[in-house]
Enzyme design. Structure first.
Site, short mmCIF file in Angstrom:
data_model
loop_
_atom_site.label_atom_id
_atom_site.label_comp_id
_atom_site.label_asym_id
_atom_site.label_seq_id
_atom_site.Cartn_x
_atom_site.Cartn_y
_atom_site.Cartn_z
N TYR A 144 1.04 -1.08 -0.18
CA TYR A 144 0.00 0.00 -0.06
C TYR A 144 0.91 1.24 -0.01
O TYR A 144 1.84 1.49 0.75
CB TYR A 144 -1.00 0.02 1.16
CG TYR A 144 -1.78 1.09 1.48
CD1 TYR A 144 -2.77 1.47 0.47
CD2 TYR A 144 -1.53 2.23 2.35
CE1 TYR A 144 -3.60 2.49 0.71
CE2 TYR A 144 -2.63 3.25 2.42
CZ TYR A 144 -3.41 3.35 1.48
OH TYR A 144 -4.31 4.47 1.84
N ASP A 239 9.32 2.79 -0.30
CA ASP A 239 8.01 3.46 0.40
C ASP A 239 8.57 2.92 1.88
O ASP A 239 7.97 1.88 2.36
CB ASP A 239 6.66 2.98 0.05
CG ASP A 239 5.54 3.58 0.88
OD1 ASP A 239 5.87 4.17 1.99
OD2 ASP A 239 4.51 3.26 0.47
N LYS A 272 4.51 8.36 8.92
CA LYS A 272 4.04 7.98 10.41
C LYS A 272 5.24 8.54 11.39
O LYS A 272 5.11 9.51 11.96
CB LYS A 272 4.06 6.44 10.22
CG LYS A 272 2.71 6.30 9.31
CD LYS A 272 2.42 4.66 9.12
CE LYS A 272 1.16 4.74 8.39
NZ LYS A 272 0.83 3.86 7.37
#
Ligand SMILES: *Cc1c(COP(=O)(O)O)cnc(C)c1O
Length: 431
Positions: A144, A239, A272
Site C-alpha cells: 500500500y 516506501d 508515520k
C-alpha cells in the site's frame, strides 16, 4: 442493560460520517463488532469511551514509537503551538527536521516535507516520472502506498495487460501505466523488465511490507530488483512510510544494506514515525533528482500546511528520542520477546502460528509458515484471526483489526505489558 457508550457514539458517527469513520479500517468491518471510540492515551495504553483500558499495539498505525504522551514530545508540541500554528512561510524547524531525517539515511540528500504518506507517495511518483521522462510504474500486489489514483490498482491478467482499478472513481486510463507484480517473484520481475524496461519510470515497494501484515522482500528479490532498475534506468523508490525510523534508525534501507553490500534505493517516502503522531510525511532522494521539483525544476508540488511548525516540532522531538544510543536494541528485544511469547502460547495451545519482527514492527499469521506474498497472506486462517482479535480485545489487548495489518510495539510498552499480552494470548488460543 445500559447502552454501551462506544455503540452509541458509533450510531451517532454513522449519521454524519460515512461508515462512522474517517479511515475505513477503523470501522472493524474485517473482524466485525463495534469499533472502540478512544478518549485518551498514555504510554502503552489507550482508553475507550466505556473507560476500559487496552494495551495498544496499533500506536496510531505506527507513529507512536515512544508510546503516547511522551513528555519531551508533548513539551515540544506545546511550546511550538504557542509560537504559532502555521505561517505558510519557511521556518528553521523544517530545516532541522530535514537535516535530522537525512542524517540517518545514507544516500538521501534532500527531502520535501508534506502532510500525509499518500501525498508523499503521490508526489514521489510524479517526480520519478518527471525526472525520467517515462510514464510506466511498477508496484507489487499487497503493498500500500496511499490512495493516489495511479496506485489503487490490482494485477491484470498477465504482463500484457496493465492493472485494474481497485476503487470506483479511478478511470481505467489512470492506471493503464501501472504494472502490478507479485511480491518476491524474481522471474516475473525479470520478465516485466525485459518487456517494459525502457518505459519504466520507477518501481515502488514496501521493502518490508506492513500492509500485508509482515512480509519481507527476500534478499535475492531485492538484489535483482536493484540490478534491473539500474540496468534499465528506472528509479527504485522505497516506501518507508511504515518501516522508516521504525524497523531501525536507518529504516529498511539500512537493514538491506547490511545484507546486500552497497545497496541503496534512489528515492524514499517517509511518514508515520517522522511526524510522531502529527500529520507529517516526506519524500526525498539525491539532489539531482530532487532538483526537478518546483521551484527549481518542472515537476510541480506544493502544500499549504507542508512543514507545519507544530508537526515538525513533534517529529523532531520524536527523532531526537529514538536516536539515543541503545533505543532500537531495547525496542527490538521487546518486540522479539512479544513474538516469542505469542509463538510459545500458540505451541502450548496446539495452534499453528508463525511470527516475524524487525525493530518495533511485528506480524503474526495463523499458518504453518511465513507467507511470501499477498495471496499467501490472504490464504491464512481469517476466521481464527477474527476470533483471536476479539478474544484479545475483550482481555484488554488492542491488536490491528484486520489480518493484513502489521503490529507495533513502543518504547513505553513495559515487560508487564508484554507478559499480560502473552498471558491473554494463551487464554485466547486455548478458548
Ligand atoms: C500508511 C502508509 C501510507 C499512507 O500514509 P497516510 O499518511 O495514511 O496517507 C503509505 N505507504 C505505506 C507503506 C504506509 O504504511
Amino acid at each position: 442493560m445500559p447502552a454501551d457508550r462506544n455503540a452509541e457514539l458509533f450510531e451517532r458517527a454513522q449519521r454524519v460520517i460515512p461508515g462512522g469513520v474517517n479511515s475505513p479500517v477503523r470501522a472493524f468491518r474485517a473482524v466485525g463488532g463495534t469499533p472502540r471510540f478512544i478518549t485518551r492515551a498514555e504510554g502503552a495504553w489507550i482508553w475507550d469511551a466505556e473507560g476500559r483500558r487496552y494495551i495498544d499495539y496499533i500506536g496510531s498505525w505506527g507513529p507512536m514509537i515512544l508510546g503516547h504522551g511522551h513528555p519531551a514530545v508533548l513539551d515540544a508540541v506545546q511550546r511550538a503551538a504557542r509560537e504559532g500554528l502555521s505561517f505558510g512561510a519557511p521556518t528553521e524547524r523544517e530545516v532541522e527536521l530535514a537535516e535530522a531525517i537525512i542524517a540517518h539515511v545514507p544516500g538521501l540528500e534532500q527531502v520535501r516535507l508534506v502532510s500525509s504518506g499518500t501525498e508523499a507517495g503521490m508526489s514521489a511518483l510524479r517526480l520519478a516520472r518527471g525526472a525520467t521522462g517515462r510514464s510506466r510504474i511498477v508496484k507489487f500486489e499487497g503493498c500500500y502506498h496511499g490512495h493516489a489514483d495511479a496506485l489503487l490498482v490490482k494485477a491484470g491478467s498477465g504482463l500484457a495487460t496493465f492493472g485494474h482499478p481497485t476503487s470506483a472513481g479511478v478511470p481505467a486510463e489512470v492506471v493503464q501505466h501501472t504494472l502490478v507484480l507479485e511480491y518476491n517473484h524474481v522471474a516475473q520481475l525479470e520478465e516485466a523488465f525485459s518487456v517494459h524496461g525502457r518505459d519504466i519510470a520507477c518501481v515502488m515497494i514496501e521493502p518490508i511490507a506492513g500492509n500485508m501484515n509482515f512480509v519481507r522482500a527476500s534478499v535475492p528479490f531485492m538484489k535483482r530488483l536493484r540490478e534491473l532498475a539500474t540496468q534499465h534506468g528506472a528509479l527504485l523508490v522505497f516506501d518507508e512510510v511504515m518501516t522508516g525510523f521504525r524497523v531501525g534508525l536507518g529504516g529498511a534501507h539500512a537493514h538491506y544494506a547490511k545484507l546486500i553490500p552497497g545497496f541503496a534505493p534512489d528515492m524514499w517516502v517517509f511518514g508515520k514515525v517522522i511526524g510522531g503522531g502529527m500529520p507529517l510525511a516526506a519524500f526525498g532522494g539525491s539532489r539531482h533528482v530532487m532538483s526537478q521539483l518546483a521551484p527549481l525544476g518542472p515537476v510541480y508540488q506544493a502544500g499549504t500546511l507542508s512543514g507545519n511548525p507544530v508537526a515538525t516540532a513533534c517529529g523532531l522531538a520524536t527523532l531526537r528520542e529514538i536516536a539515543r544510543p541503545g533505543f532500537f536494541d531495547a525496542l527490538a528485544a521487546k518486540t522479539r520477546s512479544l513474538c516469542e511469547g505469542l509463538a510459545g502460547a500458540a505451541r502450548a495451545a496446539g495452534v499453528p502460528l508463525v511470527t516475524d519482527c524487525e525493530g518495533g514492527m511485528f506480524g503474526f499469521f495463523f499458518a504453518g509458515e511465513l507467507p511470501q506474498n499477498y495471496a499467501a497472506v490472504m490464504a491464512t486462517d481469517k476466521e481464527r484471526f477474527n476470533r483471536f482479535f476479539h478474544a484479545m480485545l475483550s482481555r484488554g489487548v488492542y491488536l490491528a483489526p484486520a489480518l493484513y495489518e502489521a503490529g507495533f510495539v513502543s518504547s513505553a510498552h513495559g515487560e508487564a505489558d508484554i507478559a499480560a499480552t502473552v498471558a491473554a494470548a494463551g487464554e485466547a488460543l486455548r478458548a
